[in-house]
Write a protein that holds these residues in place. Structure first.
Motif, PDB file in Angstrom:
ATOM      1  N   ILE A 104      -7.276   4.584   9.471  1.00  0.00           N
ATOM      2  CA  ILE A 104      -7.817   4.479   8.103  1.00  0.00           C
ATOM      3  C   ILE A 104      -6.678   4.220   7.102  1.00  0.00           C
ATOM      4  CG2 ILE A 104      -8.958   5.823   6.258  1.00  0.00           C
ATOM      5  CD1 ILE A 104     -10.762   7.014   8.530  1.00  0.00           C
ATOM      6  N   GLN A 105      -5.540   4.909   7.259  1.00  0.00           N
ATOM      7  CA  GLN A 105      -4.378   4.663   6.379  1.00  0.00           C
ATOM      8  C   GLN A 105      -3.845   3.247   6.583  1.00  0.00           C
ATOM      9  OE1 GLN A 105      -3.392   6.578   3.994  1.00  0.00           O
ATOM     10  NE2 GLN A 105      -4.950   8.064   4.601  1.00  0.00           N
ATOM     11  N   THR A 106      -3.897   2.789   7.835  1.00  0.00           N
ATOM     12  CA  THR A 106      -3.381   1.459   8.150  1.00  0.00           C
ATOM     13  C   THR A 106      -4.246   0.387   7.494  1.00  0.00           C
ATOM     14  OG1 THR A 106      -2.658   2.427  10.242  1.00  0.00           O
ATOM     15  CG2 THR A 106      -2.542   0.037  10.076  1.00  0.00           C
ATOM     16  N   THR A 107      -5.564   0.606   7.500  1.00  0.00           N
ATOM     17  CA  THR A 107      -6.441  -0.375   6.841  1.00  0.00           C
ATOM     18  C   THR A 107      -6.210  -0.340   5.326  1.00  0.00           C
ATOM     19  OG1 THR A 107      -8.310   1.148   6.623  1.00  0.00           O
ATOM     20  CG2 THR A 107      -8.266  -0.175   8.593  1.00  0.00           C
ATOM     21  N   GLU A 108      -5.927   0.850   4.788  1.00  0.00           N
ATOM     22  CA  GLU A 108      -5.634   0.962   3.344  1.00  0.00           C
ATOM     23  C   GLU A 108      -4.351   0.202   3.013  1.00  0.00           C
ATOM     24  OE1 GLU A 108      -7.214   2.203   0.688  1.00  0.00           O
ATOM     25  OE2 GLU A 108      -8.935   2.858   1.879  1.00  0.00           O
ATOM     26  N   ALA A 109      -3.331   0.340   3.882  1.00  0.00           N
ATOM     27  CA  ALA A 109      -2.051  -0.340   3.649  1.00  0.00           C
ATOM     28  C   ALA A 109      -2.253  -1.856   3.685  1.00  0.00           C
ATOM     29  CB  ALA A 109      -1.020   0.093   4.691  1.00  0.00           C
ATOM     30  N   ALA A 110      -3.101  -2.327   4.608  1.00  0.00           N
ATOM     31  CA  ALA A 110      -3.380  -3.767   4.695  1.00  0.00           C
ATOM     32  C   ALA A 110      -4.068  -4.233   3.409  1.00  0.00           C
ATOM     33  CB  ALA A 110      -4.251  -4.055   5.910  1.00  0.00           C
ATOM     34  N   TYR A 111      -5.029  -3.450   2.952  1.00  0.00           N
ATOM     35  CA  TYR A 111      -5.727  -3.778   1.696  1.00  0.00           C
ATOM     36  C   TYR A 111      -4.732  -3.843   0.532  1.00  0.00           C
ATOM     37  CZ  TYR A 111      -7.725  -2.292  -2.738  1.00  0.00           C
ATOM     38  OH  TYR A 111      -7.977  -2.152  -4.067  1.00  0.00           O
ATOM     39  N   GLN A 112      -3.854  -2.834   0.436  1.00  0.00           N
ATOM     40  CA  GLN A 112      -2.864  -2.791  -0.662  1.00  0.00           C
ATOM     41  C   GLN A 112      -2.011  -4.059  -0.671  1.00  0.00           C
ATOM     42  OE1 GLN A 112      -2.514  -0.549  -2.993  1.00  0.00           O
ATOM     43  NE2 GLN A 112      -3.857   1.096  -2.242  1.00  0.00           N
ATOM     44  N   ALA A 113      -1.777  -4.604   0.548  1.00  0.00           N
ATOM     45  CA  ALA A 113      -0.949  -5.811   0.650  1.00  0.00           C
ATOM     46  C   ALA A 113      -1.798  -7.082   0.636  1.00  0.00           C
ATOM     47  CB  ALA A 113      -0.115  -5.739   1.934  1.00  0.00           C
ATOM     48  N   SER A 114      -3.097  -6.947   0.317  1.00  0.00           N
ATOM     49  CA  SER A 114      -4.044  -8.075   0.292  1.00  0.00           C
ATOM     50  C   SER A 114      -4.095  -8.815   1.629  1.00  0.00           C
ATOM     51  CB  SER A 114      -3.694  -9.078  -0.818  1.00  0.00           C
ATOM     52  OG  SER A 114      -3.766  -8.456  -2.059  1.00  0.00           O
ATOM     53  N   LEU A 115      -4.073  -8.052   2.708  1.00  0.00           N
ATOM     54  CA  LEU A 115      -4.169  -8.670   4.039  1.00  0.00           C
ATOM     55  C   LEU A 115      -5.544  -8.396   4.624  1.00  0.00           C
ATOM     56  CD1 LEU A 115      -0.622  -7.757   5.425  1.00  0.00           C
ATOM     57  CD2 LEU A 115      -1.429  -9.970   4.544  1.00  0.00           C
ATOM     58  N   THR A 116      -6.154  -9.446   5.145  1.00  0.00           N
ATOM     59  CA  THR A 116      -7.512  -9.321   5.684  1.00  0.00           C
ATOM     60  C   THR A 116      -7.508  -9.349   7.218  1.00  0.00           C
ATOM     61  OG1 THR A 116      -9.751 -10.247   5.629  1.00  0.00           O
ATOM     62  CG2 THR A 116      -7.958 -11.835   5.473  1.00  0.00           C
ATOM     63  N   GLY A 117      -8.495  -8.686   7.816  1.00  0.00           N
ATOM     64  CA  GLY A 117      -8.637  -8.667   9.279  1.00  0.00           C
ATOM     65  C   GLY A 117      -8.908  -7.273   9.832  1.00  0.00           C
TER      66      GLY A 117
END
Ligand SMILES: Cc1cc2nc3c(=O)[nH]c(=O)nc-3n(C[C@H](O)[C@H](O)[C@H](O)COP(=O)(O)OP(=O)(O)OC[C@H]3O[C@@H](n4cnc5c(N)ncnc54)[C@H](O)[C@@H]3O)c2cc1C
Ligand SMILES: NC(=O)C1=CN([C@@H]2O[C@H](COP(=O)(O)OP(=O)(O)OC[C@H]3O[C@@H](n4cnc5c(N)ncnc54)[C@H](OP(=O)(O)O)[C@@H]3O)[C@@H](O)[C@H]2O)C=CC1
Ligand SMILES: C=C(O[C@H]1[C@H](O)[C@@H](CO)O[C@H](OP(=O)(O)OP(=O)(O)OC[C@H]2O[C@@H](n3ccc(=O)[nH]c3=O)[C@H](O)[C@@H]2O)[C@@H]1NC(C)=O)C(=O)O
Length: 300
Positions: A104-117
């Motif tokens: 869940i934290q990893t998906t948040e970090a991806a979102y913060q960096a505007s990365l999709t997938g």
């Protein structure tokens, strides 16, 4: 002869003795670990793996314990919980997370960096290591589609890099299940995206999940895999098993594929419910339900 006990060899490492694992499992059940350590680095994990091998001590590795039933007799030998190894690094469109990082934290970090997938994983309560081990998936996505490589430690303490093909992913399967490797990190190859759309998708999936799954109670998620051609929740529902209870373990009224802890459940209660569900579904529909949840440890 030299004292080879864990506390003598590693005076700097905190070892919890006879520690109840019910404090850590998502079902809030399970017996004690003889020796429990929360390693804080790969170096520490490596030292402990080598020590376990040299002293012939059984070794068990746990992530967030969200897909796990530990029998009430607990786990002999050394147990490692990796949640303190939780660094997440972003490099361009790659996200590299240590095994103990929460998905869940990893998906948040991806979102913060505007990365999709990784949006599909927004509500999966496991660690990155557990997600690779299980090939976790939901809502049309699977870890197998985004992992480019994972680093593992072998039982000899050697670091190996496995690419996506070598991880041999299948439905809730990866090659890590076939060896005794310990996942220490994984790299997700994502794409540049629009952060508003990423957030909206994560929120939508979390709402959908909360409307269908009994997140109000402790559980281990879907207890059984989906048999080809069937829906597990539907089979258990149609078998009239919702509400079936042993001790504190109950087939959820909200989602028949979940077994919830309604208070004071033991692992033995969970196993009794699992067995009854499997037997009933087999008798009524001729379908074998295979457990998705990993069951480890000794009976009491
Ligand atoms: C409410 C709820 C919802 C869930 N929803 C989903 C879902 O939508 N999709 C889904 O796929 N799963 C779901 N799950 C199940 C669970 O979250 C996943 O299977 C997750 O990937 C397990 O990760 P973990 O870290 O908790 O693993 P654990 O439960 O700690 O361990 C599971 C197995 O992985 C092994 N393992 C863990 N970490 C490592 C490592 N670093 N190296 C080697 N082996 C390791 C353990 O030995 C064990 O055999 C859900 C669970 C709950 C409670
Ligand atoms: N066994 C296998 O090999 C397969 C496993 N999977 C795994 O299953 C999980 C869910 O897959 P997902 O990505 O959501 O996509 P799916 O298309 O498999 O399922 C989406 C949802 O569609 C609904 N649905 C579709 N057809 C029916 C039907 N005939 N009867 C009842 N419900 C139906 C259900 O939702 P609702 O609750 O809204 O009714 C279901 O949960 C993933 O984790 C994936 O890894 C996926 C495909 C194959
Ligand atoms: C929660 C997990 O993963 C979940 C994942 O979150 C969701 C969303 O993608 O899809 C799967 O659940 P699911 O709810 O679709 O799985 P099933 O148990 O096969 O249920 C599917 C269908 O059964 C029917 N259903 C479900 C519950 C119920 O009480 N009654 C009922 O009739 C519904 O029509 C539902 O659509 C994953 N489960 C498995 C075993 O693949 C997990 O693995 O722990």
């Amino acid at each position: 002869m030299m004292d080879q006990s864990i506390t003598s060899v590693f005076p700097e490492i905190k070892v919890l003795m006879n520690e109840p694992l019910s404090k850590y499992t998502n079902t809030q059940t399970g017996g004690p670990a003889d020796m429990l350590v929360f390693p804080e680095s790969v170096t520490e994990t490596k030292k402990l793996i080598i020590w376990a091998k040299e002293t012939k001590t059984p070794l068990t590795v746990i992530g967030n314990a969200s897909n796990l039933i530990v029998r009430d007799g607990g786990i002999r030998g050394l147990t490692l919980i990796l949640t303190k190894m939780n660094d997440i690094q972003i490099n361009g469109t790659d996200v590299t997370a240590e095994a103990g990082a929460a998905l869940i934290q990893t998906t948040e970090a991806a979102y913060q960096a505007s990365l999709t997938g990784l949006e599909f994983a927004a509500g999966i309560p496991g660690s990155v290591g557990g997600a690779v081990f299980m090939n976790a998936g939901a809502y049309g996505g699977e870890i197998s589609e985004v992992v480019s490589e994972a680093e593992v430690l072998t039982s000899d303490g050697e670091i190996k890099r496995l690419n996506n093909r070598e991880l041999d992913f299948g439905y809730r399967h990866s090659s890590v299940q076939d060896y005794h490797d310990v996942v220490i990190s994984a790299t997700f190859k994502l794409r540049a995206g629009d952060s508003n759309r990423i957030r909206a998708r994560m929120d939508e999936l979390n709402r959908l999940r909360a409307s269908k799954q009994p997140l109000e109670y402790p559980s281990c998620g879907s207890v059984f895999k989906r048999p080809t051609g069937y829906f597990t929740g539907k089979l258990i529902h149609e078998a009239g098993l919702q509400g079936y209870t042993v001790g504190g373990a109950q087939v959820s009224m909200k989602h028949a594929g979940f077994i919830i802890n309604v208070g004071g459940a033991t692992a033995t209660d969970y196993l009794s419910v699992i067995h009854h569900v499997q037997e009933t579904v087999l008798n009524q529909f001729g379908v074998e339900l295979e457990t998705e949840v990993r069951i480890i440890g000794e009976e009491k």
